[in-house]
Write an enzyme that holds these catalytic residues in place. Structure first.
Site, PDB file in Angstrom:
ATOM      1  N   GLN A 143       0.960  -1.264   0.118  1.00 41.87           N
ATOM      2  CA  GLN A 143      -0.029   0.217  -0.030  1.00 41.87           C
ATOM      3  C   GLN A 143       1.122   1.310  -0.146  1.00 41.87           C
ATOM      4  OE1 GLN A 143      -1.117   0.812   3.891  1.00 41.87           O
ATOM      5  NE2 GLN A 143      -3.010   2.190   3.220  1.00 41.87           N
TER       6      GLN A 143
ATOM      7  N   GLU B 296      -8.388  -1.587   6.153  1.00 38.13           N
ATOM      8  CA  GLU B 296      -7.136  -1.795   6.824  1.00 38.13           C
ATOM      9  C   GLU B 296      -7.291  -1.687   8.536  1.00 38.13           C
ATOM     10  OE1 GLU B 296      -4.319   1.217   6.507  1.00 38.13           O
ATOM     11  OE2 GLU B 296      -2.709   0.160   7.061  1.00 38.13           O
TER      12      GLU B 296
HETATM   13  C1  LIG Z   1       5.407  -0.352  11.097  1.00 38.97           C
HETATM   14  C2  LIG Z   1       4.665   0.658  10.008  1.00 38.97           C
HETATM   15  C3  LIG Z   1       4.117   0.270   8.847  1.00 38.97           C
HETATM   16  C4  LIG Z   1       3.571   1.353   7.811  1.00 38.97           C
HETATM   17  N1  LIG Z   1       3.314   0.531   6.539  1.00 38.97           N
HETATM   18  C5  LIG Z   1       2.857   1.601   5.671  1.00 38.97           C
HETATM   19  C6  LIG Z   1       2.439   1.179   4.468  1.00 38.97           C
HETATM   20  O1  LIG Z   1       2.561  -0.096   4.149  1.00 38.97           O
HETATM   21  N2  LIG Z   1       1.829   1.903   3.504  1.00 38.97           N
HETATM   22  C7  LIG Z   1       1.450   3.288   3.900  1.00 38.97           C
HETATM   23  O2  LIG Z   1       1.209   3.994   3.088  1.00 38.97           O
HETATM   24  N3  LIG Z   1       2.065   3.705   5.170  1.00 38.97           N
HETATM   25  C8  LIG Z   1       2.509   2.952   6.119  1.00 38.97           C
HETATM   26  N4  LIG Z   1       2.954   3.282   7.246  1.00 38.97           N
HETATM   27  C9  LIG Z   1       2.839   4.865   7.660  1.00 38.97           C
HETATM   28  C10 LIG Z   1       1.565   5.231   8.510  1.00 38.97           C
HETATM   29  O3  LIG Z   1       0.481   5.038   7.998  1.00 38.97           O
HETATM   30  C11 LIG Z   1       1.932   6.626   9.204  1.00 38.97           C
HETATM   31  O4  LIG Z   1       3.089   6.441   9.848  1.00 38.97           O
HETATM   32  C12 LIG Z   1       0.830   7.034   9.995  1.00 38.97           C
HETATM   33  O5  LIG Z   1      -0.514   7.316   9.136  1.00 38.97           O
HETATM   34  C13 LIG Z   1       1.184   8.381  10.797  1.00 38.97           C
HETATM   35  O6  LIG Z   1       1.783   9.501   9.907  1.00 38.97           O
HETATM   36  P1  LIG Z   1       3.262  10.060  10.055  1.00 38.97           P
HETATM   37  O7  LIG Z   1       4.164   9.001  10.379  1.00 38.97           O
HETATM   38  O8  LIG Z   1       3.467  10.973   8.955  1.00 38.97           O
HETATM   39  O9  LIG Z   1       3.003  11.081  11.423  1.00 38.97           O
HETATM   40  P2  LIG Z   1       2.230  12.342  11.424  1.00 38.97           P
HETATM   41  O10 LIG Z   1       1.057  12.356  10.716  1.00 38.97           O
HETATM   42  O11 LIG Z   1       3.240  13.527  11.198  1.00 38.97           O
HETATM   43  O12 LIG Z   1       1.777  12.519  13.007  1.00 38.97           O
HETATM   44  C14 LIG Z   1       2.723  12.952  14.013  1.00 38.97           C
HETATM   45  C15 LIG Z   1       2.081  12.880  15.370  1.00 38.97           C
HETATM   46  O13 LIG Z   1       1.193  13.913  15.169  1.00 38.97           O
HETATM   47  C16 LIG Z   1      -0.373  13.372  15.456  1.00 38.97           C
HETATM   48  N5  LIG Z   1      -1.349  14.108  14.654  1.00 38.97           N
HETATM   49  C17 LIG Z   1      -1.354  14.397  13.348  1.00 38.97           C
HETATM   50  N6  LIG Z   1      -2.324  14.733  13.090  1.00 38.97           N
HETATM   51  C18 LIG Z   1      -3.138  15.002  14.033  1.00 38.97           C
HETATM   52  C19 LIG Z   1      -4.555  15.558  14.025  1.00 38.97           C
HETATM   53  N7  LIG Z   1      -5.246  15.815  12.996  1.00 38.97           N
HETATM   54  N8  LIG Z   1      -5.309  15.323  15.366  1.00 38.97           N
HETATM   55  C20 LIG Z   1      -4.451  14.683  16.235  1.00 38.97           C
HETATM   56  N9  LIG Z   1      -3.015  14.584  16.208  1.00 38.97           N
HETATM   57  C21 LIG Z   1      -2.625  14.254  15.023  1.00 38.97           C
HETATM   58  C22 LIG Z   1      -0.257  11.957  15.069  1.00 38.97           C
HETATM   59  O14 LIG Z   1      -1.124  11.080  15.952  1.00 38.97           O
HETATM   60  C23 LIG Z   1       1.217  11.727  15.693  1.00 38.97           C
HETATM   61  O15 LIG Z   1       1.185  11.507  16.966  1.00 38.97           O
HETATM   62  C24 LIG Z   1       3.405   2.458   8.323  1.00 38.97           C
HETATM   63  C25 LIG Z   1       3.657   2.784   9.524  1.00 38.97           C
HETATM   64  C26 LIG Z   1       4.467   2.004  10.233  1.00 38.97           C
HETATM   65  C27 LIG Z   1       5.129   2.434  11.695  1.00 38.97           C
END
Ligand SMILES: Cc1cc2nc3c(=O)[nH]c(=O)nc-3n(C[C@H](O)[C@H](O)[C@H](O)COP(=O)(O)OP(=O)(O)OC[C@H]3O[C@@H](n4cnc5c(N)ncnc54)[C@H](O)[C@@H]3O)c2cc1C
Length: 400
Positions: A113, A231
């Site tokens: 994905q 998912e």
């Molecule tokens: C092991 C693992 C596997 C993954 N596999 C995939 C994959 O196969 N494909 C894929 O596309 N992605 C994948 N991901 C990515 C995952 O979906 C994202 O890491 C996740 O959605 C968070 O995005 P970010 O890391 O950019 O954090 P950010 O969005 O930058 O968030 C940082 C912090 O801010 C908080 N925050 C952000 N926006 C808000 C809001 N509106 N209100 C309150 N709090 C907020 C978050 O909760 C978090 O604590 C994976 C992640 C991990 C850890």
């Protein structure tokens, strides 16, 4: 709905097992389930299902286990089966169905994905990878990140921007990407466990045939929502037998270590373990009840309940396991070796402390717990939404 009973499902499953053989290899075994309509019973007939309630799936799984075969419905291709299958079924053409559905279920084609980007994880609708149309093809440039199992994937679910002049949710399109296409570069990203389960994926002038589009041009957000809802159910809902999975590992660790503790410490720890066992069982029964209430079709935002609860419970289980192990929990293999599995399932042979490290990702992957709470507040409980100042602004005019 049909009149197929649970007893019918058990006998159909028994027949399918008998025909293929209980020890058949995974692809053949899963192929037999698909052909008998027992792969995803809620799917249409002729496409892996029987068009009946998904609650009947439990009878298939139990019959397989009773026959003495270990079976996990998703593990062979978690993202493909949990998310790719329902998305392709819902938005794909007949041709897509023929080409992909069965092979996803058997695990012959692993899928990944590709939604998240370096600045767009929670705010995935703001992503910036671009696709520009060129006749019957689209040319893609950009980058994805944290793409689990990309390095072993045959196809990927790709969300890209096709129109920067409209608000962010409206200018996205969703494609099936051949991961072997020229211009796709996959680089490993190592996690705290030492494993590189996920990757960075770069696109340089990657050409995708227009026929690989799922849904309409500009309708990618709707298609992506189907993937994301599925998912959360895939990550949140386990109906494996009572007392198995992570909670079983904690109970085993308790049995091994309790004798070495003081009487007071042992009594406190016993309470914590028992409480977590109860919570795990409540989660399992809630998932079973949700399954019983669900109908044919894709899940809604309520799938976030199970995802949120199971991610946080899992972390409590592993925190408690580490407290139980004491200093032993800090022991890791010398050299902290980095590894990369060639299989989509990965994560084999983990020590307890590695499982603890892996569990840190549970409240991030598939959407963070904060985002799950937002979805539940807004879309399940009907509370006021958080301010979204960029909702009606053309994506290209949103300051980055
Ligand atoms: C092991 C693992 C596997 C993954 N596999 C995939 C994959 O196969 N494909 C894929 O596309 N992605 C994948 N991901 C990515 C995952 O979906 C994202 O890491 C996740 O959605 C968070 O995005 P970010 O890391 O950019 O954090 P950010 O969005 O930058 O968030 C940082 C912090 O801010 C908080 N925050 C952000 N926006 C808000 C809001 N509106 N209100 C309150 N709090 C907020 C978050 O909760 C978090 O604590 C994976 C992640 C991990 C850890």
């Amino acid at each position: 709905m049909s009149e197929i009973t649970e007893a019918d499902i058990r006998s159909r499953t028994g027949e399918a097992i008998e025909q293929v053989g209980v020890d058949a290899d995974e692809v053949a075994f899963r192929g037999a389930l698909w052909d008998a309509g027992l792969a995803m019973v809620q799917f249409p007939e002729g496409k892996g299902g029987l068009g009946i309630s998904p609650m009947m799936q439990a009878a298939v799984e139990e019959t397989i286990r009773d026959a003495g075969r270990q079976f996990h419905p998703l593990a062979v291709n978690t993202i493909g089966i949990g998310m790719g299958l329902p998305t392709v079924l819902t938005y794909g053409s007949e041709q897509h169905h023929k080409k992909h559905l069965r092979r996803i279920f058997t695990g012959e084609d692993i899928w990944c994905q590709m939604f998240s980007e370096p600045s767009h994880g929670s705010d995935v609708a703001g992503l910036s990878s671009r696709a520009i149309r060129d006749g019957d093809e689209w040319i893609v440039n950009g980058q994805k990140v944290w793409t689990s199992v990309a390095h072993v994937s045959r196809f990927g679910m790709l969300l890209v921007r096709t129109d920067p002049d409209v608000p962010k949710h409206k200018g996205l399109s969703y494609f099936i990407l051949d991961m072997a296409a020229p211009g796709v570069e996959i680089r490993p990203l190592y996690q705290i466990t030492g494993d590189a389960e996920f990757n960075e994926v770069f696109f340089k002038d990657v050409r995708i045939p227009h026929e690989n589009l799922l849904g309409e041009v500009g309708d990618g957000w709707r298609v992506a929502t189907t993937t994301l809802m599925n998912e959360r159910v895939a990550l949140g809902g386990s109906t494996s037998p009572r007392g198995t999975g992570n909670i079983a590992m904690l109970v085993d660790a308790w049995a091994e270590h309790a004798g070495a503790m003081s009487e007071a410490a042992s009594a406190t720890m016993r309470d914590r373990v028992a409480q977590l066992w109860i919570e795990a069982e409540v989660g399992r029964l809630t998932t079973m009840r949700a399954r019983a209430n669900s109908t044919v079709g894709n899940p809604g935002p309520e799938g976030s309940v199970g995802k949120l609860a199971s991610a946080e419970l899992n972390q409590r289980i592993w925190n408690t396991t580490m407290d139980l192990l004491g200093p032993e929990a800090m022991m890791h293999e010398p050299g902290y070796p980095l590894s990369r599995s060639d299989e989509s399932r990965g994560m084999g042979g983990y020590t307890l402390s590695k499982w603890f490290l892996r569990s840190q990702a549970n409240t991030i992957e598939g959407g963070t717990s904060e985002i799950m709470r937002n979805i539940l507040g807004e879309r399940v409980l009907g509370l006021p939404g958080e301010p979204r100042v960029d909702k009606d602004v053309a994506w290209k005019d949103i300051p980055s």
